[in-house]
Enzyme design. Structure first.
Site, PDB file in Angstrom:
ATOM      1  N   HIS A 280      47.530  43.331  43.328  1.00  0.00           N
ATOM      2  CA  HIS A 280      46.603  43.982  42.413  1.00  0.00           C
ATOM      3  C   HIS A 280      47.021  45.414  42.092  1.00  0.00           C
ATOM      4  CE1 HIS A 280      44.197  40.796  44.350  1.00  0.00           C
ATOM      5  NE2 HIS A 280      43.689  40.666  43.141  1.00  0.00           N
TER       6      HIS A 280
ATOM      7  N   SER B 297      41.029  38.754  38.359  1.00  0.00           N
ATOM      8  CA  SER B 297      40.730  40.034  39.009  1.00  0.00           C
ATOM      9  C   SER B 297      41.498  41.194  38.411  1.00  0.00           C
ATOM     10  CB  SER B 297      41.044  39.940  40.504  1.00  0.00           C
ATOM     11  OG  SER B 297      42.411  39.612  40.708  1.00  0.00           O
TER      12      SER B 297
ATOM     13  N   ASN C 115      46.098  33.096  40.279  1.00  0.00           N
ATOM     14  CA  ASN C 115      45.263  32.469  41.306  1.00  0.00           C
ATOM     15  C   ASN C 115      45.506  30.964  41.399  1.00  0.00           C
ATOM     16  OD1 ASN C 115      43.964  34.860  42.134  1.00  0.00           O
ATOM     17  ND2 ASN C 115      42.550  34.734  40.410  1.00  0.00           N
TER      18      ASN C 115
ATOM     19  N   ASP D 148      48.687  45.901  47.871  1.00  0.00           N
ATOM     20  CA  ASP D 148      48.475  44.594  48.487  1.00  0.00           C
ATOM     21  C   ASP D 148      49.440  43.536  47.947  1.00  0.00           C
ATOM     22  OD1 ASP D 148      47.501  44.093  45.950  1.00  0.00           O
ATOM     23  OD2 ASP D 148      45.564  43.289  46.609  1.00  0.00           O
TER      24      ASP D 148
ATOM     25  N   GLY E 283      39.241  36.292  41.112  1.00  0.00           N
ATOM     26  CA  GLY E 283      39.405  35.005  41.751  1.00  0.00           C
ATOM     27  C   GLY E 283      39.501  33.818  40.817  1.00  0.00           C
TER      28      GLY E 283
END
Length: 293
Positions: free
Chosen positions: A255, A102, A161, A252, A131
């Site tokens: 990201h 991502s 991930n 967050d 993802g």
């Protein structure tokens, strides 16, 4: 036997934990928060199941090196088909290839303005999928996404991930990264590869996922040979002096937003330009040099 594609996540310090589905383009954050919530349920915490007999995500065999598609995820399948068409249309014309998850995907969103300045003029191509773990990237590389592309430099960022979705052991994630590196080198033996350290995540230096990613980075830096493969860690630019993550860079805790992509590009530019044989682009007016941060 049924297969479950879920990960345990926590959205905030006050919110209850939830399960994240790969069917949606969601983000996983705060594993320590989710794990704390999980620990309050002794059935879940001690049995390795969700309480209904189904295994938790971390009850898995070695997966990081086994190519696996996400064709059952509609947007992922559509993007894969779009990239196949774009690669075919490119007819091999590509100086810089970005490959990853991502964070690479979002060069098309939060990083779009920076991309136009630094990478579009260099004929760059983006193969980032939100993802993705190493096994998903391996499958894409083995199923047409590289096409006839023969880039001069490949920029690889993958692994967060693997650790984030299933809290995978550092050794397994590193093995997956190594498998991706080997796949890329087999396809484009003349290309140089810029392997990026997994970005810091989580609010503090002792966040379990921050620690796990650092453990992966310690292992994958040995993949660099100083010639065809270079290793670069730009993560310090996303942190305060005390090691806490800069909220304005990654709200967050995972990201980057616009400023994060500017910092990333500025930090990477000297090394990337050298690998391409280009003159490094000077910072834009009002833009800090990475060394000044």
């Amino acid at each position: 036997m049924e297969t479950y594609r879920w990960a345990l996540i926590g959205f905030s310090r006050s919110a209850p934990f939830s399960f994240w589905s790969e069917q949606s383009e969601g983000w996983e954050i705060g594993f320590d928060r989710a794990r704390a919530a999980l620990s309050m349920n002794p059935v879940l915490a001690n049995s390795g199941t969700r309480g209904n007999g189904r295994p938790l995500p971390n009850a898995h065999a070695m997966t990081s090196t086994q190519p696996e598609p996400r064709i059952d995820v509609d947007w992922w399948k559509d993007r894969h088909e779009e990239k196949l068409a774009e690669v075919k249309a490119a007819s091999g014309d590509c100086r810089v290839l970005f490959v990853g998850d991502s964070i690479t995907h979002s060069w098309e969103d939060y990083g779009a303005e920076v991309w136009q300045r630094y990478y579009a003029p260099r004929g760059a191509f983006n193969l980032g999928f939100s993802g993705d773990r190493t096994q998903h990237l391996l499958w894409r590389l083995q199923n047409g996404e590289l096409g006839a592309l023969q880039p001069e430099v490949i920029v690889l960022l993958i692994g967060t991930n693997n650790t984030g979705h299933v809290f995978q052991e550092a050794e397994e994630t590193a093995a997956g990264v190594e498998a991706v590196v080997e796949q890329l080198r087999q396809h484009a033996p003349a290309a140089k590869l810029l392997l990026l350290a997994i970005f810091p995540r989580g609010g503090t230096v002792d966040d379990p996922l921050r620690v796990r990613n650092a453990e992966v980075n310690e292992r994958i830096q040995s993949l660099a040979d100083g010639e065809r493969v270079r290793f670069l860690d730009v993560g310090d630019g996303f942190l305060h002096g005390d090691g806490s993550l800069r909220d304005e860079i990654m709200p967050d805790l995972l990201h980057p937003r616009e400023e994060g992509y500017r910092l990333w590009a500025a930090a990477m530019e000297p090394t990337l330009a050298e690998m391409l044989g280009d003159e490094p682009l000077a910072p834009m007016e009002g833009e800090l040099k990475f060394s000044e941060i």
